[in-house]
Write an enzyme that holds these catalytic residues in place. Structure first.
Site, short mmCIF file in Angstrom:
data_model
loop_
_atom_site.label_atom_id
_atom_site.label_comp_id
_atom_site.label_asym_id
_atom_site.label_seq_id
_atom_site.Cartn_x
_atom_site.Cartn_y
_atom_site.Cartn_z
N PRO A 9 0.80 -1.22 0.00
CA PRO A 9 0.00 0.00 0.00
C PRO A 9 0.84 1.28 0.00
CG PRO A 9 -0.09 -1.07 2.14
CD PRO A 9 0.55 -2.04 1.19
N ASN A 10 0.35 2.22 -0.76
CA ASN A 10 0.89 3.58 -0.85
C ASN A 10 2.20 3.68 -1.63
OD1 ASN A 10 -1.19 4.92 0.66
ND2 ASN A 10 -0.41 3.82 2.44
N ARG A 17 4.17 11.02 -2.26
CA ARG A 17 4.08 10.84 -0.80
C ARG A 17 5.40 11.24 -0.14
NH1 ARG A 17 4.71 4.50 1.07
NH2 ARG A 17 4.10 5.39 3.08
N TYR A 22 10.75 9.54 1.09
CA TYR A 22 10.77 8.51 0.05
C TYR A 22 11.40 8.96 -1.26
CZ TYR A 22 7.71 6.00 3.26
OH TYR A 22 7.20 5.36 4.35
N ASN A 73 8.23 -5.39 -0.63
CA ASN A 73 8.11 -4.21 0.22
C ASN A 73 6.63 -4.12 0.57
OD1 ASN A 73 7.88 -1.78 1.48
ND2 ASN A 73 9.08 -0.63 -0.02
N ALA A 76 3.03 -0.58 4.89
CA ALA A 76 2.55 -0.66 6.28
C ALA A 76 2.10 -2.07 6.67
CB ALA A 76 1.42 0.33 6.48
N HIS A 79 4.10 -4.37 9.03
CA HIS A 79 4.05 -4.27 10.49
C HIS A 79 2.75 -4.81 11.08
CE1 HIS A 79 7.27 -1.62 9.31
NE2 HIS A 79 6.43 -0.78 8.76
N ASP A 86 1.60 -15.45 6.40
CA ASP A 86 1.18 -16.84 6.15
C ASP A 86 1.27 -17.19 4.66
OD1 ASP A 86 0.74 -17.35 8.80
OD2 ASP A 86 -1.45 -17.17 8.71
N GLU A 97 12.93 -9.09 2.17
CA GLU A 97 12.15 -7.93 2.63
C GLU A 97 12.91 -6.65 2.27
OE1 GLU A 97 11.91 -7.86 6.90
OE2 GLU A 97 10.59 -6.11 6.94
N HIS A 99 12.72 -2.24 2.32
CA HIS A 99 12.10 -0.95 2.66
C HIS A 99 12.97 0.16 2.10
CE1 HIS A 99 9.30 -2.98 5.21
NE2 HIS A 99 10.30 -3.65 5.73
N ARG A 106 12.81 4.86 12.51
CA ARG A 106 11.59 5.67 12.48
C ARG A 106 10.74 5.37 13.72
NH1 ARG A 106 9.05 5.24 6.63
NH2 ARG A 106 7.70 6.82 7.57
N ARG A 110 7.17 0.72 13.58
CA ARG A 110 7.74 0.21 12.33
C ARG A 110 8.86 -0.81 12.59
NH1 ARG A 110 5.38 3.62 8.36
NH2 ARG A 110 4.95 5.63 9.30
C1 DQA Z 1 8.14 1.34 3.81
C2 DQA Z 1 8.19 1.59 5.32
C3 DQA Z 1 6.85 1.29 5.96
O1 DQA Z 1 6.92 1.48 7.36
C4 DQA Z 1 5.80 2.24 5.38
O2 DQA Z 1 4.55 1.94 5.94
C5 DQA Z 1 5.76 2.20 3.89
C6 DQA Z 1 7.02 2.16 3.16
C7 DQA Z 1 9.45 1.74 3.11
O3 DQA Z 1 9.62 1.36 1.95
O4 DQA Z 1 10.28 2.43 3.70
O5 DQA Z 1 4.71 2.32 3.28
O6 DQA Z 1 7.93 -0.03 3.58
#
Ligand code: DQA
Length: 151
Positions: A9-10, A17, A22, A73, A76, A79, A86, A97, A99, A106, A110
């Site tokens: 998401p996002n 954003r 970012y 990635n 959110a 977390h 699963d 993983e 980020h 942060r 997180r």
């Molecule tokens: C993120 C870090 C996460 O905590 C956050 O919710 C994101 C982006 C990152 O790429 O730094 O949406 O995964």
């Protein structure tokens, strides 16, 4: 070698954003860059982005039997999502993983990573390079496993 590169998401809002965190690279530019890097590494990369937890679960399930590894990635959901954890465990593919930001420096919330519990490695705070390092690491891990099974 086929890798699924999943963004949660996002991450479709990259470039808009919180650019101070970012950066200004858009999601499409990130995908373009990673596709180039994948080609350089001899990786066939498939990209998937969703804001919905269920769609992310389904995309991971569909990787079973088709992909050699997953780079995720989870945004959110990293977390919070036991469902995505699963799914990663269910397909049991080597997973990395990623980020963009350094999540450990942060907010406190997180620092918890459910998705990390099903991942063999983590790249945090390296921006777009984190995804490239994840591809390299998965290639190394999968290569070593293949060597071990021959010997
Ligand atoms: C993120 C870090 C996460 O905590 C956050 O919710 C994101 C982006 C990152 O790429 O730094 O949406 O995964």
């Amino acid at each position: 070698m086929k890798f699924l590169i999943v963004n949660g998401p996002n991450l479709n809002m990259l470039g808009i954003r919180e650019p101070q965190l970012y950066g200004t690279l858009t999601y499409d530019e990130l995908v373009q860059y990673l596709a180039q890097q994948a080609a350089r590494l001899g990786v066939q990369a498939e990209f998937f982005q969703s804001n919905s937890e269920g769609e992310l679960v389904t995309a991971i399930q569909k990787a079973y039997g088709r992909m050699d590894g997953i780079i995720i990635n989870g945004g959110a959901y990293t977390h919070t999502s036991i469902a995505i954890l699963d799914a990663l465990k269910a397909v049991a593919l080597p997973a990395a993983e990623v980020h963009l930001t350094d999540v450990d420096s942060r907010e406190e919330f997180r620092r918890i990573s459910y998705l990390g519990m099903a991942c063999c490695c983590r790249f945090s705070g390296e921006g777009k390079q984190g995804y490239v390092h994840a591809m390299e690491k998965l290639l190394e891990i999968i290569g070593n496993n293949n060597t071990n099974s021959i010997n």
